[in-house]
Write a protein that holds these residues in place. Structure first.
Motif, short mmCIF file in Angstrom:
data_model
loop_
_atom_site.label_atom_id
_atom_site.label_comp_id
_atom_site.label_asym_id
_atom_site.label_seq_id
_atom_site.Cartn_x
_atom_site.Cartn_y
_atom_site.Cartn_z
N GLY A 45 -29.93 -18.93 -45.12
CA GLY A 45 -29.40 -17.66 -45.60
C GLY A 45 -28.98 -17.75 -47.06
O GLY A 45 -28.55 -16.75 -47.64
N ALA A 46 -29.12 -18.91 -47.66
CA ALA A 46 -28.68 -19.11 -49.05
C ALA A 46 -29.46 -18.25 -50.03
O ALA A 46 -30.64 -17.95 -49.82
N ARG A 47 -28.80 -17.89 -51.10
CA ARG A 47 -29.45 -17.17 -52.19
C ARG A 47 -30.40 -18.11 -52.92
O ARG A 47 -30.28 -19.33 -52.82
N MET A 48 -31.35 -17.55 -53.67
CA MET A 48 -32.37 -18.37 -54.32
C MET A 48 -31.76 -19.36 -55.30
O MET A 48 -32.23 -20.50 -55.40
N ALA A 82 -42.61 -25.57 -45.34
CA ALA A 82 -42.28 -24.23 -45.83
C ALA A 82 -40.77 -24.10 -45.87
O ALA A 82 -40.05 -24.79 -45.14
N VAL A 83 -40.27 -23.21 -46.72
CA VAL A 83 -38.84 -22.95 -46.78
C VAL A 83 -38.63 -21.45 -46.99
O VAL A 83 -39.29 -20.84 -47.82
N ALA A 84 -37.74 -20.89 -46.20
CA ALA A 84 -37.40 -19.47 -46.30
C ALA A 84 -35.96 -19.35 -46.78
O ALA A 84 -35.07 -20.02 -46.27
N ALA A 85 -35.74 -18.50 -47.77
CA ALA A 85 -34.40 -18.29 -48.31
C ALA A 85 -33.97 -16.85 -48.06
O ALA A 85 -34.75 -16.03 -47.57
N GLU A 86 -32.72 -16.56 -48.41
CA GLU A 86 -32.16 -15.22 -48.26
C GLU A 86 -32.28 -14.73 -46.81
O GLU A 86 -32.56 -13.56 -46.55
N GLY A 87 -32.08 -15.65 -45.86
CA GLY A 87 -32.13 -15.28 -44.46
C GLY A 87 -33.50 -14.90 -43.96
O GLY A 87 -33.64 -14.29 -42.90
N GLY A 88 -34.54 -15.27 -44.70
CA GLY A 88 -35.90 -14.96 -44.28
C GLY A 88 -36.61 -13.96 -45.16
O GLY A 88 -37.78 -13.66 -44.97
N GLY A 89 -35.92 -13.42 -46.17
CA GLY A 89 -36.53 -12.42 -47.04
C GLY A 89 -37.60 -12.98 -47.95
O GLY A 89 -38.54 -12.29 -48.33
N ASN A 126 -38.02 -4.59 -59.49
CA ASN A 126 -36.64 -5.04 -59.34
C ASN A 126 -36.34 -6.42 -59.90
O ASN A 126 -35.18 -6.77 -60.08
N GLU A 127 -37.37 -7.20 -60.19
CA GLU A 127 -37.15 -8.57 -60.66
C GLU A 127 -36.40 -8.55 -61.99
O GLU A 127 -36.81 -7.90 -62.96
N GLY A 128 -35.26 -9.25 -62.03
CA GLY A 128 -34.48 -9.32 -63.26
C GLY A 128 -33.64 -8.10 -63.55
O GLY A 128 -33.02 -8.02 -64.62
N VAL A 129 -33.59 -7.15 -62.61
CA VAL A 129 -32.84 -5.91 -62.80
C VAL A 129 -31.50 -6.02 -62.08
O VAL A 129 -31.44 -6.52 -60.95
N GLY A 146 -28.10 -13.71 -57.36
CA GLY A 146 -29.08 -14.68 -56.87
C GLY A 146 -29.90 -14.19 -55.70
O GLY A 146 -30.72 -14.95 -55.17
N TYR A 147 -29.71 -12.95 -55.27
CA TYR A 147 -30.46 -12.39 -54.15
C TYR A 147 -31.47 -11.35 -54.65
O TYR A 147 -31.18 -10.60 -55.58
N SER A 148 -32.63 -11.29 -53.99
CA SER A 148 -33.64 -10.27 -54.30
C SER A 148 -33.95 -9.38 -53.11
O SER A 148 -34.39 -8.25 -53.28
N THR A 149 -33.72 -9.91 -51.88
CA THR A 149 -34.10 -9.16 -50.68
C THR A 149 -32.91 -8.95 -49.74
O THR A 149 -33.11 -8.51 -48.60
N SER A 150 -31.70 -9.26 -50.19
CA SER A 150 -30.52 -9.07 -49.35
C SER A 150 -29.28 -9.09 -50.23
O SER A 150 -29.37 -9.39 -51.42
N PHE A 151 -28.14 -8.77 -49.64
CA PHE A 151 -26.87 -8.97 -50.34
C PHE A 151 -25.82 -9.36 -49.32
O PHE A 151 -26.00 -9.17 -48.11
N ARG A 152 -24.74 -9.93 -49.82
CA ARG A 152 -23.69 -10.46 -48.96
C ARG A 152 -22.44 -9.59 -49.07
O ARG A 152 -22.07 -9.17 -50.17
#
Length: 308
Positions: free
Chosen positions: A20-23, A38-45, A101-104, A131-137
């Protein structure tokens, strides 16, 4: 901890890390994480494959676009991980297109996910998208973080309660989901999550989830833990994990029950769980080989995965 999944692949174990860690956190941890496929971050996003395992679009069963519509395998980089953009684009309807959205800053991003971010912020919450692109905490109320030992590091500081948090999560649109992780709540597209990325990775590797094992410990691990053949709990860090273990069986190394647990703590518990998961996967491979005896040899080699 990061979830660790094991998949039977090419007659050996493929390892997929699901966190679930941010990138930004994942990038700092990469030098210390075990080699994986393989590695998935942001909880799978977001999902990254090694060059050896990067899916070659074979159709819907691999969770990819039809042949001819997918991007070629990305060029190699210093770190042998390439992002599965076909997987990431599955979340674009909710999380917005990466190109826009990248960098925004989160407050300026497109997508229903970021509409929810802005609404919650306007309601007095302190959503965290650094540090998130597909989720937020979403931090839990301050009192809960203090009394419950929440690892999120801070409360929302606005006087909101646990009930307020539940109401806020229930008010999310259907295209968004949430889970509890490290004493916080994560909000993400319903197409994402650890179970979804686990199913996608297993399908891309050509493996049924029933042949997979999962090393896990937190509330957000439970959907994938329930879907794999066997879940190995390093340490129940959330009451829901303890309840799931009690409901589905499995205590302190017993073979019965869906969950395997240990009374150990820390690295000793992790070492014991890894050994137990390895023994389980060897049993799976042995059983599969036995089932294949007398049958025509398959064109593709045997495969199986493990999640962590």
């Amino acid at each position: 901890m990061e979830g660790l999944a094991s998949i039977r692949c090419d007659k050996e174990c493929a390892v997929v890390i699901v966190t679930g860690a941010r990138m930004t956190t994942l990038c700092r941890r990469l030098p210390f994480l075990p080699a994986c496929d393989a590695v998935a971050a942001e909880g799978g996003g977001r999902l990254f494959w090694t060059s050896r395992t990067f899916p070659k679009a074979e159709g819907a069963e691999a969770g990819l676009p039809p042949p001819g519509s997918s991007s070629p395998v990305p060029p190699p980089t210093l770190c042998d991980l390439r992002e599965d953009m076909a997987w990431r684009m599955r979340h674009a309807a909710a999380a917005g297109p990466p190109s826009a959205n990248e960098g925004v800053p989160p407050r300026e991003r497109e997508g229903v996910l970021w509409d929810a971010f802005r609404r919650l912020e306007a309601e007095g919450w302190a959503p965290d998208a650094s540090g998130y692109s597909t989720s937020f905490r979403l931090p839990l109320p301050k009192v809960d973080a203090e009394e419950g030992g929440g690892k999120c590091g801070r409360g929302n500081g606005s006087g909101k309660t646990e009930r307020d948090l539940d109401l806020a999560l229930r008010s999310l649109p259907p295209c968004l989901s949430s889970s509890r992780n490290l004493g916080c709540a994560d909000v993400f597209p319903s197409t994402s999550g650890k179970e979804a990325v686990g199913r996608h990775a297993a399908a891309a590797l050509g493996v049924p989830l029933s042949d997979c094992a999962f090393l896990c410990d937190d509330d957000n691990d439970l959907p994938l833990a329930a879907a794999v053949g066997r879940a190995f709990v390093v340490g129940a860090t959330h009451p829901n994990v303890a309840r799931a273990i009690a409901a589905e069986g499995g205590t302190k190394g017993e073979k019965e029950g869906h969950f395997w647990t240990t009374g150990l703590e820390g690295t000793l518990a992790a070492d014991a769980a890894v050994k137990a998961a390895g023994a389980h996967l060897r049993e799976v491979l042995s059983r599969r080989r036995g089932e294949d005896e007398g049958n025509v040899a398959a064109e593709q080699p045997e495969r199986a995965p493990a999640f962590a």
